[in-house]
Design an enzyme around this catalytic site. Structure first.
Site, PDB file in Angstrom:
ATOM      1  N   LYS A 103       0.760  -1.394  -0.008  1.00  0.00           N
ATOM      2  CA  LYS A 103      -0.254  -0.143   0.254  1.00  0.00           C
ATOM      3  C   LYS A 103       0.976   1.093  -0.082  1.00  0.00           C
ATOM      4  O   LYS A 103       0.603   2.167  -0.624  1.00  0.00           O
ATOM      5  CB  LYS A 103      -1.371  -0.251   1.051  1.00  0.00           C
ATOM      6  CG  LYS A 103      -0.321   0.115   2.525  1.00  0.00           C
ATOM      7  CD  LYS A 103      -0.805  -1.236   3.433  1.00  0.00           C
ATOM      8  CE  LYS A 103       0.698  -1.485   4.777  1.00  0.00           C
ATOM      9  NZ  LYS A 103       0.301  -2.569   5.292  1.00  0.00           N
ATOM     10  N   GLY A 132      -6.240  -6.316   3.277  1.00  0.00           N
ATOM     11  CA  GLY A 132      -5.886  -7.206   3.243  1.00  0.00           C
ATOM     12  C   GLY A 132      -6.333  -8.700   2.248  1.00  0.00           C
ATOM     13  O   GLY A 132      -6.620  -8.740   0.614  1.00  0.00           O
ATOM     14  N   GLU A 188       2.541  -3.714  15.863  1.00  0.00           N
ATOM     15  CA  GLU A 188       4.357  -4.163  15.652  1.00  0.00           C
ATOM     16  C   GLU A 188       4.673  -3.277  17.444  1.00  0.00           C
ATOM     17  O   GLU A 188       4.380  -3.182  17.712  1.00  0.00           O
ATOM     18  CB  GLU A 188       4.271  -3.231  14.976  1.00  0.00           C
ATOM     19  CG  GLU A 188       3.866  -3.665  13.780  1.00  0.00           C
ATOM     20  CD  GLU A 188       4.788  -3.877  12.706  1.00  0.00           C
ATOM     21  OE1 GLU A 188       5.552  -4.667  13.398  1.00  0.00           O
ATOM     22  OE2 GLU A 188       4.232  -4.921  11.920  1.00  0.00           O
ATOM     23  N   LYS A 203      -3.764   3.531   2.575  1.00  0.00           N
ATOM     24  CA  LYS A 203      -5.378   3.055   1.905  1.00  0.00           C
ATOM     25  C   LYS A 203      -6.155   3.851   1.425  1.00  0.00           C
ATOM     26  O   LYS A 203      -7.214   3.570   0.868  1.00  0.00           O
ATOM     27  CB  LYS A 203      -5.766   1.653   2.794  1.00  0.00           C
ATOM     28  CG  LYS A 203      -4.720   0.630   3.493  1.00  0.00           C
ATOM     29  CD  LYS A 203      -4.819   0.692   4.989  1.00  0.00           C
ATOM     30  CE  LYS A 203      -3.963  -0.960   4.812  1.00  0.00           C
ATOM     31  NZ  LYS A 203      -4.059  -1.464   6.333  1.00  0.00           N
ATOM     32  N   GLY A 300      -2.888 -10.093   7.705  1.00  0.00           N
ATOM     33  CA  GLY A 300      -2.730 -12.012   8.432  1.00  0.00           C
ATOM     34  C   GLY A 300      -1.909 -12.239   7.084  1.00  0.00           C
ATOM     35  O   GLY A 300      -2.494 -12.353   5.827  1.00  0.00           O
TER      36      GLY A 300
HETATM   37  N1  LIG Z   1       1.399  -8.964   6.568  1.00  0.00           N
HETATM   38  C1  LIG Z   1       0.244  -8.291   6.502  1.00  0.00           C
HETATM   39  O1  LIG Z   1      -0.856  -9.037   6.414  1.00  0.00           O
HETATM   40  C2  LIG Z   1      -0.322  -7.832   5.226  1.00  0.00           C
HETATM   41  C3  LIG Z   1      -1.814  -7.582   4.714  1.00  0.00           C
HETATM   42  C4  LIG Z   1      -2.012  -7.065   3.690  1.00  0.00           C
HETATM   43  C5  LIG Z   1      -0.399  -6.176   2.651  1.00  0.00           C
HETATM   44  N2  LIG Z   1       0.666  -6.498   3.220  1.00  0.00           N
HETATM   45  C6  LIG Z   1       1.967  -6.176   2.434  1.00  0.00           C
HETATM   46  O2  LIG Z   1       2.264  -6.633   1.865  1.00  0.00           O
HETATM   47  C7  LIG Z   1       3.993  -6.782   1.903  1.00  0.00           C
HETATM   48  C8  LIG Z   1       4.964  -7.384   2.355  1.00  0.00           C
HETATM   49  O3  LIG Z   1       4.460  -7.784   4.330  1.00  0.00           O
HETATM   50  P1  LIG Z   1       4.901  -8.972   4.676  1.00  0.00           P
HETATM   51  O4  LIG Z   1       4.336  -9.202   6.056  1.00  0.00           O
HETATM   52  O5  LIG Z   1       4.784 -10.170   3.740  1.00  0.00           O
HETATM   53  O6  LIG Z   1       6.547  -8.856   4.859  1.00  0.00           O
HETATM   54  P2  LIG Z   1       7.506  -9.679   5.877  1.00  0.00           P
HETATM   55  O7  LIG Z   1       6.692 -10.619   6.303  1.00  0.00           O
HETATM   56  O8  LIG Z   1       8.467  -8.936   6.504  1.00  0.00           O
HETATM   57  O9  LIG Z   1       8.059  -9.965   4.662  1.00  0.00           O
HETATM   58  C9  LIG Z   1       9.066  -9.337   4.184  1.00  0.00           C
HETATM   59  C10 LIG Z   1       9.908 -10.684   2.951  1.00  0.00           C
HETATM   60  O10 LIG Z   1      10.261  -9.849   1.898  1.00  0.00           O
HETATM   61  C11 LIG Z   1      11.863 -10.381   1.416  1.00  0.00           C
HETATM   62  N3  LIG Z   1      12.531  -8.604   1.332  1.00  0.00           N
HETATM   63  C12 LIG Z   1      12.575  -7.311   2.121  1.00  0.00           C
HETATM   64  N4  LIG Z   1      13.301  -6.474   1.099  1.00  0.00           N
HETATM   65  C13 LIG Z   1      13.874  -7.026   0.091  1.00  0.00           C
HETATM   66  C14 LIG Z   1      15.057  -7.016  -0.365  1.00  0.00           C
HETATM   67  N5  LIG Z   1      15.785  -6.144  -0.352  1.00  0.00           N
HETATM   68  N6  LIG Z   1      15.749  -7.959  -0.701  1.00  0.00           N
HETATM   69  C15 LIG Z   1      15.086  -9.923  -0.920  1.00  0.00           C
HETATM   70  N7  LIG Z   1      13.799  -9.888  -0.251  1.00  0.00           N
HETATM   71  C16 LIG Z   1      13.826  -8.983   0.793  1.00  0.00           C
HETATM   72  C17 LIG Z   1      12.445 -10.824   3.383  1.00  0.00           C
HETATM   73  O11 LIG Z   1      13.621 -11.272   3.134  1.00  0.00           O
HETATM   74  P3  LIG Z   1      13.411 -12.086   4.201  1.00  0.00           P
HETATM   75  O12 LIG Z   1      12.729 -12.875   5.201  1.00  0.00           O
HETATM   76  O13 LIG Z   1      14.992 -12.699   3.941  1.00  0.00           O
HETATM   77  O14 LIG Z   1      13.899 -10.834   5.884  1.00  0.00           O
HETATM   78  C18 LIG Z   1      10.612 -10.901   3.686  1.00  0.00           C
HETATM   79  O15 LIG Z   1      10.850 -12.490   3.085  1.00  0.00           O
HETATM   80  C19 LIG Z   1       4.429  -5.073   2.408  1.00  0.00           C
HETATM   81  O16 LIG Z   1       3.617  -4.015   1.520  1.00  0.00           O
HETATM   82  C20 LIG Z   1       3.152  -4.907   3.373  1.00  0.00           C
HETATM   83  O17 LIG Z   1       2.236  -3.952   4.169  1.00  0.00           O
HETATM   84  C21 LIG Z   1       0.857  -6.752   4.776  1.00  0.00           C
END
Ligand SMILES: NC(=O)c1ccc[n+]([C@@H]2O[C@H](COP(=O)([O-])OP(=O)(O)OC[C@H]3O[C@@H](n4cnc5c(N)ncnc54)[C@H](OP(=O)(O)O)[C@@H]3O)[C@@H](O)[C@H]2O)c1
Length: 426
Positions: A103, A132, A188, A203, A300
């Site tokens: 987002k 989400g 967090e 959003k 999630g």
């Molecule tokens: N979590 C949710 O519920 C949710 C909901 C809606 C939207 N989102 C969005 O979805 C996206 C991901 O969220 P998330 O919660 O899945 O994040 P996350 O758990 O922090 O995962 C991020 C992933 O990206 C990898 N990464 C980050 N920077 C990198 C780089 N420079 N080069 C290569 N790999 C890199 C990390 O690698 P490592 O594992 O090696 O650190 C990790 O695997 C975000 O934009 C977030 O706003 C998340």
């Protein structure tokens, strides 16, 4: 059957869930959609960590997703503005559909990225960026494309909705519910982006851009967080038959699109009032359709991966059968409208001195600015008296001046809180 190769940047909560779904559900997806989707490269920073994925598809170079000919659809689920932005631009320019859940990136660069995608003739899809697991972006882009939308109101941050629900239902204070939310994993360690309303503002920009075709800058969104709310605010809201939600509100006014995020009193009878815990909901008011409510899990790994997977399937359909490619969406970058001119309703909690003529002086401040009082109630007597004043709708600028005027009155000890109301007057 043609196999469509999927490249995923990020294997955290969302990317990890998506990659595992693509592997575990490959046959089921094929049977349901007629598409064979294969995750071919998953990019992470730390290759040593076991993610339950085949080691041969794990990689570290983000830009390899663009150059790898086996990757037909690029999924960006890393988060952050860079290198995510560079990856999205390069992939679109290379003619690869891009799906993202980011987002922050979409809010900041949506019009530019949509234009690059339209020029390249490939889809740029971001269903998971708002709400989400709730399908809200595709309905706005497609089902409601011909609807004249008047207003969009959303509870689009699960962390804050969890906290506000707890404050409302248990009477606990902000610090206690934040600590509990952190312990339970709803907040967090650094909750700033959520509690300050920044995440909701991103959003809201996306929702406004799709609802009204005008993309405002996230920095122009009027934003107030939840950290100033006190148990007394929830007690006052309950006395009025209301509850408090952090709402993202976007509306079309004659002076432009106004987007705002702030704690808001809403009647307990409003559809958004019953949205509890970490659940998200988006309420849309349209001229012809009336009111719509979209609700569900706003975050999630698994629910969010469902939205991402839906976009991946749309993109893959466009590759396998180009005639069904998602039509390009273009939005304009627009000036933010004048929030001061927008009619808002306020509720003020005021500690007053026990002196004759106090009420008249308070009413005089409102009256001199053309703000009429809808209701005024007093709790307690003497020096400990608290007034709860609800105004009728009046221009935001006048409401703010009235607030300033009250702060300056000698008989007012403190304006303890000033919270806007929605859904109270037609
Ligand atoms: N979590 C949710 O519920 C949710 C909901 C809606 C939207 N989102 C969005 O979805 C996206 C991901 O969220 P998330 O919660 O899945 O994040 P996350 O758990 O922090 O995962 C991020 C992933 O990206 C990898 N990464 C980050 N920077 C990198 C780089 N420079 N080069 C290569 N790999 C890199 C990390 O690698 P490592 O594992 O090696 O650190 C990790 O695997 C975000 O934009 C977030 O706003 C998340």
């Amino acid at each position: 059957m043609e196999t469509v190769g999927i490249g995923i940047a990020g294997a955290g909560n969302v990317g990890g869930a998506l990659a595992r779904r693509l592997i575990d559900d490959r046959k089921a997806i094929r049977e349901k959609t007629g598409l064979d989707l294969e995750p071919r490269r998953v990019v992470v920073r730390d290759t040593a960590r076991d993610r339950g994925l085949p080691p041969e598809i794990i990689a570290t170079e983000v830009m390899d997703l663009v150059s790898d000919e086996g990757v037909d659809v690029v999924v960006e689920v890393m988060g952050g503005i860079e290198p995510a932005g560079d990856l999205v631009v390069a992939a679109l320019k290379a003619g690869k559909p891009v799906v993202t859940a980011n987002k922050e990136l979409v809010a900041a660069r949506g019009p530019e990225l949509l234009a690059i995608a339209a020029d390249a003739g490939v889809p740029f899809l971001f269903e998971a960026a708002v709400g989400g697991g709730i399908p809200i972006i595709a309905p706005l882009m497609e089902s409601l494309a011909g609807e004249k939308i008047r207003r969009v109101m959303g509870i689009v941050n699960g962390t804050t909705n969890y906290m506000l629900t707890a404050m409302s239902e248990t009477g606990a204070d902000y610090a206690a519910v934040l600590a509990e939310a952190q312990t339970l994993g709803y907040a967090e360690a650094d909750p700033t982006a959520d509690v300050s309303g920044m995440d909701s503002a991103s959003k809201a920009v996306i929702l406004a851009g799709l609802a009204f075709g005008v993309w405002v800058s996230p920095s122009e969104v009027h934003r107030e967080g939840i950290d100033g709310l006190e148990p007394a605010d929830f007690a006052a809201a309950a006395r009025l038959g209301h509850t408090i939600k952090l709402l993202a509100v976007a509306e079309a006014t004659s002076g432009g699109v106004v987007v705002r995020v702030h704690p808001t009193l809403i009647p307990l009878t409003h559809p958004l009032a019953g949205v509890r815990g970490a659940t998200n909901a988006v309420y849309i008011e349209g001229d012809s359709v009336g009111q719509l409510l979209f609700a569900g899990p706003g975050a999630g790994g698994m629910p969010t991966a469902t939205s991402v997977l839906g976009d991946v399937i749309s993109a893959a359909r466009g590759i396998v059968a180009p005639s069904v490619v998602v039509p390009p969406v273009r939005v304009e970058v627009g000036e933010h409208g004048d929030f001061g001119a927008l009619e808002t309703q306020w509720c003020l909690r005021i500690e007053v001195e026990d002196a004759p003529g106090v009420l008249a002086r308070i009413a005089g401040v409102f009256g001199s600015l053309g703000v009429s009082i809808k209701s005024m109630r007093q709790d307690g007597r003497g020096d400990g008296a608290t007034l709860l004043i609800v105004t009728h709708a009046a221009p935001e600028a006048a409401q703010r001046k009235a607030h300033e005027g009250l702060v300056g009155l000698s008989s007012v000890r403190e304006v303890a809180s000033a919270i806007r109301l929605e859904g109270d007057e037609a």
